[in-house]
Motif scaffolding. Structure first.
Motif, PDB file in Angstrom:
ATOM      1  N   MET A   8     -12.156  -4.365   8.328  1.00 52.08           N
ATOM      2  CA  MET A   8     -10.546  -4.711   8.604  1.00 52.08           C
ATOM      3  C   MET A   8     -10.255  -4.829   9.734  1.00 52.08           C
ATOM      4  N   ASN A   9      -9.209  -5.324   9.470  1.00 53.57           N
ATOM      5  CA  ASN A   9      -8.516  -5.781  11.018  1.00 53.57           C
ATOM      6  C   ASN A   9      -7.611  -5.021  10.998  1.00 53.57           C
ATOM      7  N   PRO A  10      -6.947  -4.511  12.056  1.00 55.29           N
ATOM      8  CA  PRO A  10      -6.463  -3.289  12.567  1.00 55.29           C
ATOM      9  C   PRO A  10      -4.609  -3.640  12.546  1.00 55.29           C
ATOM     10  N   GLU A  11      -4.961  -5.056  12.764  1.00 59.36           N
ATOM     11  CA  GLU A  11      -3.480  -5.947  12.230  1.00 59.36           C
ATOM     12  C   GLU A  11      -2.856  -5.975  11.012  1.00 59.36           C
ATOM     13  N   THR A  12      -3.888  -5.721  10.001  1.00 60.13           N
ATOM     14  CA  THR A  12      -3.468  -5.637   8.832  1.00 60.13           C
ATOM     15  C   THR A  12      -2.529  -4.042   8.361  1.00 60.13           C
ATOM     16  N   LEU A  13      -3.149  -3.517   9.196  1.00 60.17           N
ATOM     17  CA  LEU A  13      -2.197  -1.552   8.848  1.00 60.17           C
ATOM     18  C   LEU A  13      -0.905  -2.163   9.241  1.00 60.17           C
ATOM     19  N   PHE A  14      -0.836  -2.735   9.758  1.00 61.52           N
ATOM     20  CA  PHE A  14       1.235  -2.697  10.320  1.00 61.52           C
ATOM     21  C   PHE A  14       1.725  -4.610   9.606  1.00 61.52           C
ATOM     22  N   ASN A  15       0.931  -4.866   8.573  1.00 60.59           N
ATOM     23  CA  ASN A  15       1.120  -6.192   8.482  1.00 60.59           C
ATOM     24  C   ASN A  15       1.714  -5.861   6.617  1.00 60.59           C
ATOM     25  N   GLN A  16       2.741  -5.327   5.971  1.00 59.86           N
ATOM     26  CA  GLN A  16       3.106  -4.939   4.763  1.00 59.86           C
ATOM     27  C   GLN A  16       2.888  -5.595   3.123  1.00 59.86           C
ATOM     28  N   PRO A  17       2.565  -6.689   3.885  1.00 58.72           N
ATOM     29  CA  PRO A  17       2.720  -7.512   2.520  1.00 58.72           C
ATOM     30  C   PRO A  17       0.863  -8.240   2.511  1.00 58.72           C
ATOM     31  N   VAL A  18      -0.167  -8.254   2.983  1.00 61.92           N
ATOM     32  CA  VAL A  18      -0.919  -7.898   3.802  1.00 61.92           C
ATOM     33  C   VAL A  18      -1.776  -6.642   3.137  1.00 61.92           C
ATOM     34  N   LEU A  19      -1.152  -5.636   3.573  1.00 60.79           N
ATOM     35  CA  LEU A  19      -1.936  -4.165   3.218  1.00 60.79           C
ATOM     36  C   LEU A  19      -1.656  -3.971   1.731  1.00 60.79           C
ATOM     37  N   ASP A  20      -0.205  -4.980   0.785  1.00 57.22           N
ATOM     38  CA  ASP A  20      -0.077  -4.287  -0.459  1.00 57.22           C
ATOM     39  C   ASP A  20      -1.143  -5.057  -1.441  1.00 57.22           C
ATOM     40  N   LYS A  21      -1.189  -6.802  -0.626  1.00 54.76           N
ATOM     41  CA  LYS A  21      -2.804  -7.160  -1.381  1.00 54.76           C
ATOM     42  C   LYS A  21      -3.459  -6.987  -2.018  1.00 54.76           C
ATOM     43  N   VAL A  22      -4.281  -6.530  -0.755  1.00 56.22           N
ATOM     44  CA  VAL A  22      -5.131  -5.273  -0.245  1.00 56.22           C
ATOM     45  C   VAL A  22      -5.743  -4.011  -1.411  1.00 56.22           C
ATOM     46  N   THR A  23      -3.892  -3.326  -1.667  1.00 53.36           N
ATOM     47  CA  THR A  23      -4.132  -1.819  -1.860  1.00 53.36           C
ATOM     48  C   THR A  23      -4.364  -2.297  -3.004  1.00 53.36           C
ATOM     49  N   ARG A  24      -3.801  -3.665  -3.567  1.00 56.08           N
ATOM     50  CA  ARG A  24      -3.826  -3.695  -5.245  1.00 56.08           C
ATOM     51  C   ARG A  24      -4.985  -3.676  -5.163  1.00 56.08           C
ATOM     52  N   GLN A  25      -5.915  -4.824  -4.781  1.00 55.25           N
ATOM     53  CA  GLN A  25      -7.304  -4.481  -5.636  1.00 55.25           C
ATOM     54  C   GLN A  25      -8.059  -3.075  -5.722  1.00 55.25           C
ATOM     55  N   PRO A  67      -9.026   0.202  -7.230  1.00 58.30           N
ATOM     56  CA  PRO A  67      -8.901   0.997  -8.233  1.00 58.30           C
ATOM     57  C   PRO A  67      -7.853   1.544  -7.789  1.00 58.30           C
ATOM     58  N   VAL A  68      -6.801   2.127  -9.378  1.00 53.68           N
ATOM     59  CA  VAL A  68      -6.454   3.207  -9.096  1.00 53.68           C
ATOM     60  C   VAL A  68      -6.283   4.674  -8.788  1.00 53.68           C
ATOM     61  N   GLU A  69      -7.753   5.296  -8.466  1.00 50.36           N
ATOM     62  CA  GLU A  69      -8.301   6.435  -7.625  1.00 50.36           C
ATOM     63  C   GLU A  69      -8.435   6.551  -6.782  1.00 50.36           C
ATOM     64  N   MET A  70      -8.212   5.371  -6.477  1.00 44.72           N
ATOM     65  CA  MET A  70      -8.163   5.018  -4.561  1.00 44.72           C
ATOM     66  C   MET A  70      -6.531   5.118  -3.891  1.00 44.72           C
ATOM     67  N   VAL A  71      -5.941   4.374  -5.064  1.00 47.78           N
ATOM     68  CA  VAL A  71      -4.295   3.661  -4.046  1.00 47.78           C
ATOM     69  C   VAL A  71      -4.291   5.278  -2.768  1.00 47.78           C
ATOM     70  N   THR A  72      -3.875   6.759  -3.822  1.00 48.81           N
ATOM     71  CA  THR A  72      -3.133   7.323  -3.038  1.00 48.81           C
ATOM     72  C   THR A  72      -3.496   7.735  -1.607  1.00 48.81           C
ATOM     73  N   ILE A  73      -5.595   8.193  -2.287  1.00 48.46           N
ATOM     74  CA  ILE A  73      -6.097   8.305  -1.088  1.00 48.46           C
ATOM     75  C   ILE A  73      -5.838   7.788   0.634  1.00 48.46           C
ATOM     76  N   VAL A  74      -6.257   6.411   0.490  1.00 48.30           N
ATOM     77  CA  VAL A  74      -5.799   4.684   1.087  1.00 48.30           C
ATOM     78  C   VAL A  74      -5.275   5.045   1.609  1.00 48.30           C
ATOM     79  N   GLU A  75      -3.821   4.858   1.035  1.00 50.15           N
ATOM     80  CA  GLU A  75      -2.060   5.106   1.393  1.00 50.15           C
ATOM     81  C   GLU A  75      -1.723   6.337   2.874  1.00 50.15           C
ATOM     82  N   GLN A  76      -2.381   7.525   1.739  1.00 49.39           N
ATOM     83  CA  GLN A  76      -2.070   8.624   2.856  1.00 49.39           C
ATOM     84  C   GLN A  76      -3.494   8.707   4.732  1.00 49.39           C
TER      85      GLN A  76
END
Length: 83
Positions: free
Chosen positions: A1-18, A20-29
């Protein structure tokens, strides 16, 4: 994963949507923690650099100027050796 993705909110949202629902909260933390770590590291680095620069400027203000050696002064010892 590209570190710049952490600060690019649209790309981060796209990756997060892909994910599973169970992992979303852990990944956001994890993303939040990584952002905090980057912020702390950069803050510490820049503050340390600013303190070092301030100390060097302060020291440079009180240093005495050393007289430079001219070409005449440099040539005198070699003339005395040749005689």
């Amino acid at each position: 994963m590209n570190p710049e993705t952490l600060f690019n909110q649209p790309v981060l949202d796209k990756v997060t949507r892909q994910l599973p629902v169970e992992m979303v909260t852990i990944v956001e933390q994890i993303i939040h923690q990584v952002r905090d770590i980057f912020s702390d590291a950069l803050t510490t680095t820049y503050l340390a650099g600013a303190i070092i620069m301030a100390v060097t400027v302060f020291v440079a203000l009180f240093l005495r100027a050393a007289p430079l050696v001219s070409a005449k002064d440099f040539a005198k010892p070699s003339d005395e050796i040749s005689q």
